[in-house]
Design a protein around this motif. Structure first.
Motif, PDB file in Angstrom:
ATOM      1  N   ARG A   1      50.085  71.951 -56.261  1.00  0.00           N
ATOM      2  CA  ARG A   1      48.805  71.356 -56.674  1.00  0.00           C
ATOM      3  C   ARG A   1      48.916  70.687 -58.035  1.00  0.00           C
ATOM      4  N   ASP A   2      49.653  71.311 -58.977  1.00  0.00           N
ATOM      5  CA  ASP A   2      49.838  70.708 -60.303  1.00  0.00           C
ATOM      6  C   ASP A   2      50.475  69.327 -60.170  1.00  0.00           C
ATOM      7  N   LEU A   3      51.472  69.235 -59.289  1.00  0.00           N
ATOM      8  CA  LEU A   3      52.187  67.953 -59.131  1.00  0.00           C
ATOM      9  C   LEU A   3      51.290  66.920 -58.458  1.00  0.00           C
ATOM     10  N   LEU A   4      50.557  67.336 -57.412  1.00  0.00           N
ATOM     11  CA  LEU A   4      49.667  66.399 -56.714  1.00  0.00           C
ATOM     12  C   LEU A   4      48.597  65.884 -57.681  1.00  0.00           C
ATOM     13  N   ASP A   5      48.104  66.767 -58.571  1.00  0.00           N
ATOM     14  CA  ASP A   5      47.102  66.351 -59.564  1.00  0.00           C
ATOM     15  C   ASP A   5      47.659  65.308 -60.525  1.00  0.00           C
ATOM     16  N   LYS A   6      48.976  65.312 -60.712  1.00  0.00           N
ATOM     17  CA  LYS A   6      49.603  64.316 -61.592  1.00  0.00           C
ATOM     18  C   LYS A   6      49.900  63.023 -60.834  1.00  0.00           C
ATOM     19  N   GLY A   7      49.458  62.952 -59.566  1.00  0.00           N
ATOM     20  CA  GLY A   7      49.670  61.727 -58.787  1.00  0.00           C
ATOM     21  C   GLY A   7      51.027  61.665 -58.103  1.00  0.00           C
ATOM     22  N   ILE A   8      51.738  62.785 -58.087  1.00  0.00           N
ATOM     23  CA  ILE A   8      53.050  62.795 -57.425  1.00  0.00           C
ATOM     24  C   ILE A   8      52.859  63.065 -55.945  1.00  0.00           C
TER      25      ILE A   8
ATOM     26  N   PHE B   1      49.382  81.212 -56.111  1.00  0.00           N
ATOM     27  CA  PHE B   1      49.939  80.006 -55.518  1.00  0.00           C
ATOM     28  C   PHE B   1      51.461  80.056 -55.572  1.00  0.00           C
ATOM     29  N   ALA B   2      52.110  79.460 -54.572  1.00  0.00           N
ATOM     30  CA  ALA B   2      53.565  79.335 -54.620  1.00  0.00           C
ATOM     31  C   ALA B   2      53.921  78.337 -55.721  1.00  0.00           C
ATOM     32  N   HIS B   3      54.986  78.614 -56.500  1.00  0.00           N
ATOM     33  CA  HIS B   3      55.432  77.648 -57.507  1.00  0.00           C
ATOM     34  C   HIS B   3      56.607  76.856 -56.935  1.00  0.00           C
ATOM     35  N   ILE B   4      57.028  75.816 -57.665  1.00  0.00           N
ATOM     36  CA  ILE B   4      58.048  74.925 -57.089  1.00  0.00           C
ATOM     37  C   ILE B   4      59.386  75.637 -56.886  1.00  0.00           C
ATOM     38  N   GLY B   5      59.614  76.725 -57.609  1.00  0.00           N
ATOM     39  CA  GLY B   5      60.830  77.516 -57.364  1.00  0.00           C
ATOM     40  C   GLY B   5      60.772  78.162 -55.982  1.00  0.00           C
ATOM     41  N   ASN B   6      59.604  78.702 -55.615  1.00  0.00           N
ATOM     42  CA  ASN B   6      59.424  79.254 -54.260  1.00  0.00           C
ATOM     43  C   ASN B   6      59.559  78.133 -53.238  1.00  0.00           C
TER      44      ASN B   6
END
Ligand SMILES: [Zn+2]
Length: 483
Positions: A293-300, A40-45
């Motif tokens: 996906r990590d951020l969306l899972d946190k409700g962001i 997966f692309a990370h937020i730095g990418n």
């Protein structure tokens, strides 16, 4: 048709901000290095892809056509490592390619989903490296013919001593470079330590292609040169990536393409800075590594990440934080509430039309000028947004004192659409929900007119449960906003 606005960018080649004068008037050719699809692309990418989307949307909104090519790297060391590890040995080449394709197809789909979620405009071309191997081979042959490439034991290397301008992008000191340590991580037999690999002879456990030098696969750098030249041509306006790509990747792209062409390949090189997480370098081992996906899972919400990244100047390091995401959500709510106020709900608008006044219209014109001046000056997004937010403060105050007329509101809405074309964070809300809200607001107005206070309060509560807050204004009009 008016000619497009002139925009300036910081060019890594010259280390100066200069106007971008397209090779074809009104058309920008843009090459951006795409993902290596093994994870997966990370937020730095994503910071890089979001800065490039801002760049592209700014050119589009300024009146240019943009021909954008973003490659998908689907053959590369890490892809091979991850895709081949579960294959039974020995495996035929077809099985190796199939395993590689299964992995890269999966993560290409995930990547395109991320782009869509972040509202990043799809590129004109999204070539996969594996579909351009014949072009890569032809490019390497052309370099060989010019004495800029040589084969050693089935691999082919670039002879950087043959290209005087090598180091022009990274501003390398050539003498220092010769004495320096490793400039490329590929470990193969070559004439000079700085020479980089164009074609890699196959090793056990790897998928391969046939080539004039035997079975092998392309090096990473040659992929972008071949795809860029094939799809955008021998001269390109803008080439972009993260700062980590300046050296060696982009320096080597220049060596390959210009070595073959014999002239400048790219006029403007634009690089975005990297990202820290809460002041620290992002790393899986540090536990501060995030994908979308990590951020969306946190409700962001995806647009909060979009705004957080785009409100930071692309050449400044972004210190990503959850606090910052919250601030972005608040800022976005402020723009949406303001848009809603300007859209009105069908209630009576201000009576300002009978008065001769120019102030609100003038303020919109000034903000528009400031917005574009900032973007035209090396994509200064923080300053462009400051122009918008100052306008919102001013016009909210003005509208409190004396309601804006329909014509004034329409001028504001046109400006909000123009700014949204660049930032893509405050679109029109869904029509059907607005219609439902309008009906309830009308019911409440009728209940109040009939002095049926219980019914008026009931409708107000119903709206509140939908996240809609009504505001009764001094001049008798009603506006609403989302909570
Ligand atoms: Zn590239």
């Amino acid at each position: 048709m008016t000619s497009p606005r002139t925009l300036s960018l910081h060019n890594t080649l010259t280390r100066a901000v200069a106007p971008v004068v397209p090779l074809v008037p009104g058309v920008i050719s843009l090459y951006t290095c795409g993902p290596t699809v093994y994870n997966f692309a990370h937020i730095g990418n994503l910071k890089t892809y979001l800065f490039q989307d801002l760049l592209k949307r700014t050119f589009l909104a300024a009146g240019y056509e943009v021909r954008h090519c973003m490659n998908i790297t689907d053959v590369e060391d890490k892809i091979i490592r991850d895709s081949q590890k579960d294959l039974p040995e020995p495996a035929p080449n077809e099985a190796r390619h199939a395993a590689m394709k299964a992995l890269t197809d999966r993560y290409t789909a995930c990547f395109l989903e991320d782009l869509a979620a972040l509202d990043i405009l799809p590129p004109t071309y999204t070539p996969k490296a594996t579909a351009y191997v014949p072009q890569m081979i032809r490019l390497i042959q052309a370099l060989e013919a010019k004495g800029l490439a040589y084969a050693r034991e089935g691999s082919v290397y670039y002879r950087i001593a043959g290209l005087p301008q090598y180091g022009c992008l990274a501003h390398l000191d050539r003498d220092g470079m010769k004495a320096g340590a490793s400039v490329d991580t590929d470990e193969y037999e070559r004439d000079a330590a700085q020479d980089f690999v164009l074609w890699k002879a196959t090793k056990p456990g790897e998928p391969w292609w046939d080539s004039p030098w035997g079975q092998g696969r392309p090096g990473w750098h040659i992929e972008c040169s071949a795809m860029g030249m094939e799809l955008l041509g021998d001269r390109i306006d803008i080439h972009s990536g993260g700062v980590d790509l300046v050296f060696p990747h982009h320096e080597n792209e220049i060596a390959q393409s210009e070595g073959c062409l014999g002239h400048t390949w790219v006029n403007t090189w634009v690089h975005g800075e990297f990202l820290l997480v809460e002041g620290e370098k992002m790393a899986k081992s540090a536990g501060n590594f995030y994908t979308l996906r990590d951020l969306l899972d946190k409700g962001i919400r995806a647009e909060a990440l979009r705004f957080t990244i785009q409100s930071n100047h692309y050449r400044k390091v972004l210190n990503f934080s959850f606090e910052g995401l919250k601030a972005s959500e608040n800022a976005l709510r402020r723009v949406r509430t303001f848009r809603k106020r300007m859209e009105g709900d069908g209630a009576a608008f201000g009576q300002g039309a009978w008065k001769e006044r120019t102030e609100p219209a003038q303020r919109v014109a000034e903000a528009r000028e400031a917005f574009w001046d900032a973007l035209a000056d090396d994509l200064n997004s923080p300053e462009a947004l400051a122009a918008l937010f100052t306008l919102i403060t001013d016009l909210n105050a003005h509208d409190d004192r004396e309601a804006l007329t329909r014509a004034e509101r329409d001028a504001v809405l046109a400006f909000l659409d123009e700014t949204n074309a660049v930032f893509a964070c405050w679109p029109h809300e869904a029509e059907d929900l607005d219609a439902g809200v309008a009906v309830l607001i009308e019911q409440r107005r009728a209940a109040k007119a009939a002095r049926n206070w219980a019914e008026a309060d009931r409708v107000r509560d119903e709206l509140k449960a939908m996240g809609i807050l009504l505001e009764d204004r001094k001049d008798g009009t009603i506006t609403w906003r989302r909570t």
